[in-house]
Design a protein around this motif. Structure first.
Motif, mmCIF file in Angstrom:
data_model
loop_
_atom_site.group_PDB
_atom_site.id
_atom_site.type_symbol
_atom_site.label_atom_id
_atom_site.label_comp_id
_atom_site.label_asym_id
_atom_site.label_seq_id
_atom_site.Cartn_x
_atom_site.Cartn_y
_atom_site.Cartn_z
ATOM 1 N N ILE A 136 24.365 4.911 -49.212
ATOM 2 C CA ILE A 136 24.648 3.461 -49.212
ATOM 3 C C ILE A 136 23.335 2.685 -49.216
ATOM 4 N N LEU A 137 22.403 3.061 -48.345
ATOM 5 C CA LEU A 137 21.110 2.367 -48.288
ATOM 6 C C LEU A 137 20.314 2.578 -49.574
ATOM 7 N N GLY A 138 20.440 3.765 -50.168
ATOM 8 C CA GLY A 138 19.765 4.033 -51.440
ATOM 9 C C GLY A 138 20.290 3.146 -52.555
ATOM 10 N N VAL A 139 21.621 3.006 -52.612
ATOM 11 C CA VAL A 139 22.229 2.120 -53.620
ATOM 12 C C VAL A 139 21.807 0.673 -53.372
ATOM 13 N N ALA A 140 21.814 0.249 -52.095
ATOM 14 C CA ALA A 140 21.410 -1.124 -51.755
ATOM 15 C C ALA A 140 19.965 -1.383 -52.184
ATOM 16 N N SER A 141 19.071 -0.411 -51.973
ATOM 17 C CA SER A 141 17.669 -0.555 -52.386
ATOM 18 C C SER A 141 17.556 -0.647 -53.898
ATOM 19 N N LEU A 142 18.360 0.171 -54.585
ATOM 20 C CA LEU A 142 18.286 0.226 -56.048
ATOM 21 C C LEU A 142 18.742 -1.074 -56.683
ATOM 22 N N ILE A 143 19.820 -1.657 -56.174
ATOM 23 C CA ILE A 143 20.357 -2.900 -56.750
ATOM 24 C C ILE A 143 19.807 -4.133 -56.057
ATOM 25 N N GLU A 144 18.854 -3.927 -55.106
ATOM 26 C CA GLU A 144 18.208 -5.010 -54.358
ATOM 27 C C GLU A 144 19.231 -5.869 -53.617
ATOM 28 N N TRP A 145 20.191 -5.198 -53.005
ATOM 29 C CA TRP A 145 21.204 -5.878 -52.206
ATOM 30 C C TRP A 145 20.649 -6.096 -50.800
ATOM 31 N N SER A 146 20.696 -7.327 -50.308
ATOM 32 C CA SER A 146 20.152 -7.631 -48.988
ATOM 33 C C SER A 146 21.112 -7.162 -47.894
ATOM 34 N N ILE A 147 20.571 -6.415 -46.950
ATOM 35 C CA ILE A 147 21.363 -5.932 -45.820
ATOM 36 C C ILE A 147 21.310 -6.973 -44.707
ATOM 37 N N ASP A 148 22.469 -7.561 -44.393
ATOM 38 C CA ASP A 148 22.542 -8.506 -43.281
ATOM 39 C C ASP A 148 23.531 -7.971 -42.248
ATOM 40 N N LEU A 149 23.852 -8.784 -41.242
ATOM 41 C CA LEU A 149 24.755 -8.321 -40.187
ATOM 42 C C LEU A 149 26.120 -7.945 -40.744
ATOM 43 N N ALA A 150 26.618 -8.740 -41.698
ATOM 44 C CA ALA A 150 27.918 -8.443 -42.293
ATOM 45 C C ALA A 150 27.876 -7.106 -43.038
ATOM 46 N N SER A 151 26.769 -6.857 -43.748
ATOM 47 C CA SER A 151 26.628 -5.590 -44.477
ATOM 48 C C SER A 151 26.584 -4.407 -43.522
ATOM 49 N N ILE A 152 25.874 -4.586 -42.398
ATOM 50 C CA ILE A 152 25.769 -3.504 -41.421
ATOM 51 C C ILE A 152 27.128 -3.230 -40.784
ATOM 52 N N ALA A 153 27.915 -4.296 -40.558
ATOM 53 C CA ALA A 153 29.282 -4.096 -40.066
ATOM 54 C C ALA A 153 30.084 -3.263 -41.059
ATOM 55 N N GLY A 154 29.841 -3.499 -42.358
ATOM 56 C CA GLY A 154 30.505 -2.701 -43.386
ATOM 57 C C GLY A 154 30.079 -1.245 -43.340
ATOM 58 N N ILE A 155 28.777 -1.005 -43.083
ATOM 59 C CA ILE A 155 28.293 0.381 -42.984
ATOM 60 C C ILE A 155 28.939 1.087 -41.791
ATOM 61 N N LEU A 156 29.031 0.379 -40.668
ATOM 62 C CA LEU A 156 29.674 0.970 -39.486
ATOM 63 C C LEU A 156 31.144 1.271 -39.764
ATOM 64 N N ALA A 157 31.784 0.381 -40.530
ATOM 65 C CA ALA A 157 33.195 0.616 -40.867
ATOM 66 C C ALA A 157 33.350 1.856 -41.736
ATOM 67 N N THR A 158 32.377 2.095 -42.627
ATOM 68 C CA THR A 158 32.480 3.261 -43.513
ATOM 69 C C THR A 158 32.277 4.572 -42.748
ATOM 70 N N ILE A 159 31.549 4.504 -41.624
ATOM 71 C CA ILE A 159 31.424 5.720 -40.802
ATOM 72 C C ILE A 159 32.809 6.168 -40.362
ATOM 73 N N GLY A 160 33.618 5.197 -39.922
ATOM 74 C CA GLY A 160 34.973 5.530 -39.485
ATOM 75 C C GLY A 160 35.846 6.046 -40.613
ATOM 76 N N THR A 161 35.797 5.357 -41.775
ATOM 77 C CA THR A 161 36.634 5.796 -42.894
ATOM 78 C C THR A 161 36.172 7.152 -43.431
ATOM 79 N N GLY A 162 34.835 7.391 -43.394
ATOM 80 C CA GLY A 162 34.323 8.699 -43.823
ATOM 81 C C GLY A 162 34.840 9.815 -42.933
ATOM 82 N N PHE A 163 34.835 9.572 -41.636
ATOM 83 C CA PHE A 163 35.392 10.556 -40.703
ATOM 84 C C PHE A 163 36.881 10.767 -40.973
ATOM 85 N N ASP A 164 37.601 9.695 -41.266
ATOM 86 C CA ASP A 164 39.029 9.810 -41.562
ATOM 87 C C ASP A 164 39.271 10.757 -42.742
#
Length: 495
Positions: free
Chosen positions: A399-427
């Motif tokens: 996810i961070l690699g893709v964000a770096s590649l497309i120059e997507w800015s990581i903010d608090l909302a984005s980090i909340a999305g990353i935390l959410a994907t940890i849960g869905t990945g475990f699911d």
């Protein structure tokens, strides 16, 4: 036992390596020095060649590798009202400054990664803006974004992001984020329409923008300068003057208006009966006498003047310079097409952003460990728990690699999305483990196929529910929605 890695595992490993390269191989990889993040336009530093994005590797012959060393090298140099020489080593050249003031630049450490952080983490101001008494169409807000970007670029402001956003009701807004700017600066920049008009009587001779203005003299002491500074009862005032070159149409309009005017002769010479009045946002800022030699004459060259005041001569000079730069900018870019109002204004300090980053890292680690503990309690299997942890780490890295590649800015909302994907990945992984361990007569391929049906059904359900969030709240949830979509898509790919 010999471990065999299949094609898909090798594909995942290659993707992880590319992600790590995208994250850690920066434009200044393995270089030493400090990074110039902004340079004040028209300053001595700017005029001598210092630019945003350059690396300062030395000051006055001393090697510079940190902010502390840079501060120490300049400390104590600029004392009194005496110009001093400072030599900056930048790339393969030396830039020499003679000034009585420290260089008007901001610097930072060289970024260790290519990950861009949003306003929530880097600090600055953000405004959500709409037009007063008017609903803008998509095309109108895009035009507003383009004009605002042009104006900000001419002002010389760096680290700015201007974009169009909309909400679920179809209302269009403009979002402006500026790193390091105060809310007052941002508000002043956006709420002033910058409508410039030059009138002779009640007739408009020309306006700001490329329709009437061919070019404006700027950064050239022969045609743009501060004339003099004098003391008054209230303090000090200075005057500026610069040359404006009109388009042929504006010059002919000016000639047609002046041709109808009478000449008044005074002791100082002959002038037309009406003056050239300069209005900024409908406020009279200056009045210029028109020489009789310009009566009915088509001339493309006009001299504009103005002034600034201050308690001291230095303050008056700076105010005059700022006033001249502002007027030049408005003449170049023209007025904003609409009067704007700020519907939401936020500011985050860089210190608070650093605190957010630390808290988020701790929260992410706790979330990962908590999910791993649940898996371990559920299966009593160390290998299965470790496998799921590794998969989650893989998801985060990609996810961070893709964000770096497309120059997507990581903010608090984005980090909340990353935390959410940890849960869905475990699911996803838990579904695979549960199905694979079912004591049925089905083959392993059939069990996995059934697991994939469950996973893909959950994926598309989540995807559909996230899409409206991209526009919800005037786009403020966009970071969460897009990051989560990227995350769950990567999670399904890894699964």
């Amino acid at each position: 036992m010999k471990l065999k890695l299949g094609f898909k595992i090798w594909l995942l490993i290659i993707l992880l390596i590319l992600s790590l390269i995208s994250i850690f191989v920066t434009p200044h990889f393995l270089q030493k020095g400090i990074l110039i993040t902004s340079v004040e336009v028209n300053s001595t530093a700017f005029n001598q060649g210092l630019r945003q994005g350059q690396l300062i590797t030395g000051v006055d012959g001393n090697s510079i590798e940190s902010i502390e060393e840079f501060t120490s090298a300049l400390q104590g140099k600029y004392i009194g009202n005496v110009s001093v020489k400072t030599t900056f080593q930048v790339a393969d050249e030396e830039i020499i400054l003679f000034s009585k003031d420290p260089p008007a630049i901001t610097v930072s450490e060289i970024p260790k990664t290519s990950i861009k952080t949003g306003l929530d983490l880097s600090g600055g101001s953000r405004a959500i803006v709409q037009a007063k008494d008017k609903q803008l169409s998509t095309q109108e807000v895009n035009d507003l974004v383009a004009i605002t970007n042009n104006r900000i670029n001419v002002y010389g402001i760096s680290d700015v992001k201007v974009s169009s956003i909309s909400d679920l009701s179809g209302n269009n807004f403009m979002s402006v984020e500026i790193a390091g700017a105060s809310p007052t600066d941002l508000q002043a920049l956006l709420e002033e329409q910058g409508k410039f008009e030059a009138k002779i009587g009640n007739e408009t001779a020309f306006i700001g923008g490329d329709r009437d203005i061919a070019s404006v003299c700027r950064n050239d002491a022969t045609c743009a300068y501060i004339e003099n500074c004098q003391q008054s009862q209230e303090g000090y005032f200075c005057s500026f003057r610069f040359t404006v070159y009109l388009s042929e149409a504006a010059a002919e309009r000016h000639a047609a208006i002046t041709d109808k005017l009478e000449v008044n002769v005074t002791a100082e010479g002959g002038y037309l009966e009406k003056s050239l009045d300069l209005f900024l946002d409908d406020v009279l800022v200056d009045t210029l006498l028109i020489s009789e030699g310009l009566k009915g004459r088509v001339t493309t060259q006009i001299s504009i003047s103005g002034s600034g005041t201050g308690n001291t001569e230095e303050e008056a000079y700076e105010a005059t310079e700022e006033s001249m730069n502002k007027l030049q900018t408005i003449l170049i870019t023209g007025s904003l097409p609409y009067k704007l109002e700020i519907v939401k204004l936020d500011t985050i300090s860089p210190t608070l952003g650093n605190d957010f980053t630390k808290s988020i890292l701790i929260a992410g680690l706790v979330a990962l460990l908590a999910a791993s503990l649940v898996v371990f309690i559920r299966y009593r299997d160390v290998k299965a728990s470790l496998a799921l942890i590794l998969v989650s780490f893989s998801e985060i890295i990609i996810i961070l690699g893709v964000a770096s590649l497309i120059e997507w800015s990581i903010d608090l909302a984005s980090i909340a999305g990353i935390l959410a994907t940890i849960g869905t990945g475990f699911d996803d992984q838990i579904v695979i483990l549960d199905e694979a361990r079912q004591k049925t007569v089905l083959s392993i391929k059939q069990k996995l196929r059934r697991a994939y049906v469950i996973i893909m059904g959950a994926y598309f359900t989540a995807l559909v529910s996230l899409l409206p969030l991209i526009k919800a709240g005037a786009g403020l949830f966009k970071g969460f929605a897009i990051t989560t979509i990227i995350g769950i898509s990567i999670g399904v790919f890894i699964t």
